[in-house]
Design an enzyme around this catalytic site. Sequence first.
Site, PDB file in Angstrom:
ATOM      1  N   ARG A 105       0.493  -0.497   0.340  1.00 27.66           N
ATOM      2  CA  ARG A 105      -0.442   0.159   0.452  1.00 27.66           C
ATOM      3  C   ARG A 105       1.107   1.292  -0.074  1.00 27.66           C
ATOM      4  O   ARG A 105       1.551   1.493   0.732  1.00 27.66           O
ATOM      5  CB  ARG A 105      -0.986   0.183   1.450  1.00 27.66           C
ATOM      6  CG  ARG A 105      -1.755   0.925   1.186  1.00 27.66           C
ATOM      7  CD  ARG A 105      -2.968   0.792   2.071  1.00 27.66           C
ATOM      8  NE  ARG A 105      -2.334   0.539   3.418  1.00 27.66           N
ATOM      9  CZ  ARG A 105      -3.375   0.542   4.609  1.00 27.66           C
ATOM     10  NH1 ARG A 105      -4.580   1.398   4.329  1.00 27.66           N
ATOM     11  NH2 ARG A 105      -2.350   1.326   5.837  1.00 27.66           N
ATOM     12  N   THR A 109      -1.138   7.852  -0.857  1.00 20.45           N
ATOM     13  CA  THR A 109      -2.374   7.414  -1.719  1.00 20.45           C
ATOM     14  C   THR A 109      -3.548   6.367  -1.348  1.00 20.45           C
ATOM     15  O   THR A 109      -4.002   6.335  -1.079  1.00 20.45           O
ATOM     16  CB  THR A 109      -1.839   7.315  -3.059  1.00 20.45           C
ATOM     17  OG1 THR A 109      -1.398   5.671  -3.332  1.00 20.45           O
ATOM     18  CG2 THR A 109      -0.901   8.399  -4.158  1.00 20.45           C
ATOM     19  N   ASP A 201      -1.049  -3.175  12.797  1.00 20.29           N
ATOM     20  CA  ASP A 201      -0.830  -3.888  10.861  1.00 20.29           C
ATOM     21  C   ASP A 201      -0.202  -5.143  11.568  1.00 20.29           C
ATOM     22  O   ASP A 201       0.462  -5.767  11.860  1.00 20.29           O
ATOM     23  CB  ASP A 201       0.614  -3.708  10.688  1.00 20.29           C
ATOM     24  CG  ASP A 201       0.959  -3.624   9.740  1.00 20.29           C
ATOM     25  OD1 ASP A 201       1.567  -4.542   9.360  1.00 20.29           O
ATOM     26  OD2 ASP A 201       0.610  -3.024   8.682  1.00 20.29           O
ATOM     27  N   ASP A 204       3.508  -6.515  10.157  1.00 17.30           N
ATOM     28  CA  ASP A 204       3.980  -6.140  11.467  1.00 17.30           C
ATOM     29  C   ASP A 204       4.291  -6.738  12.665  1.00 17.30           C
ATOM     30  O   ASP A 204       4.550  -7.609  13.673  1.00 17.30           O
ATOM     31  CB  ASP A 204       4.036  -4.437  12.028  1.00 17.30           C
ATOM     32  CG  ASP A 204       4.223  -4.162  11.167  1.00 17.30           C
ATOM     33  OD1 ASP A 204       5.176  -4.510  10.496  1.00 17.30           O
ATOM     34  OD2 ASP A 204       4.436  -2.865  10.396  1.00 17.30           O
TER      35      ASP A 204
END
Length: 210
Positions: A105, A109, A201, A204
């Site tokens: 990602r 944006t 996340d 992670d």
Amino acid sequence: MTEHLTIVEHPLVQHKLTLMREKNTSTGEFRHLLREISLLLAYEVTRELELTTRGIETPMMEMEAPVLKGKKLALISILRAGNGLLDGVMELIPSARVGFVGLYRDEETLKPVQYYFKVPEGLEDRLVIVVDPMLATGNSSVAAIDLLKQAGATNLRFMCLLAAPEGVERMKQAHPDVPIITAALDEKLNDKGYIVPGLGDAGDRMFGTK
């Protein structure tokens, strides 16, 4: 629950998800819990697989017994976090064919950028189960399924750990024919595109990176 979205409310799924949400849960425990939940979610996502029969011989007699019909399933992991769900599903369906879609990602944006695509042959004849722990904006999931449909897939399902309403809606608009199976529908996305309350996340936390 809608036809497009199935929330797996099994008590073990919900209990393990709570443990995963806690910020102090270790990387090793997080990974272990994800593997266990993926097994339980896989049970739900494969509930309506087609069966046929074949002749076998039990210790007592011959019989016609149920077996899975058609070509082997295809499991597609959206890299990198999808691999955490993939492990558990493969325990349940060890004969499945496996593919990978590499997307990251763009933090500016929030749009997906493709860097890898390798999938099994004959997707048009297989049930294709796409796995990614988080359905957040839905941009990566939609992009991955776009690519899989271009490669011939027609019978797809999407399996995730957590979903945000924005991601579910995005998927419904882009791919109304792809059912979503998840453990929870959370409240919303924050301004950085993360699911809230979520669990941070997933990649992670699974791999111990920041």
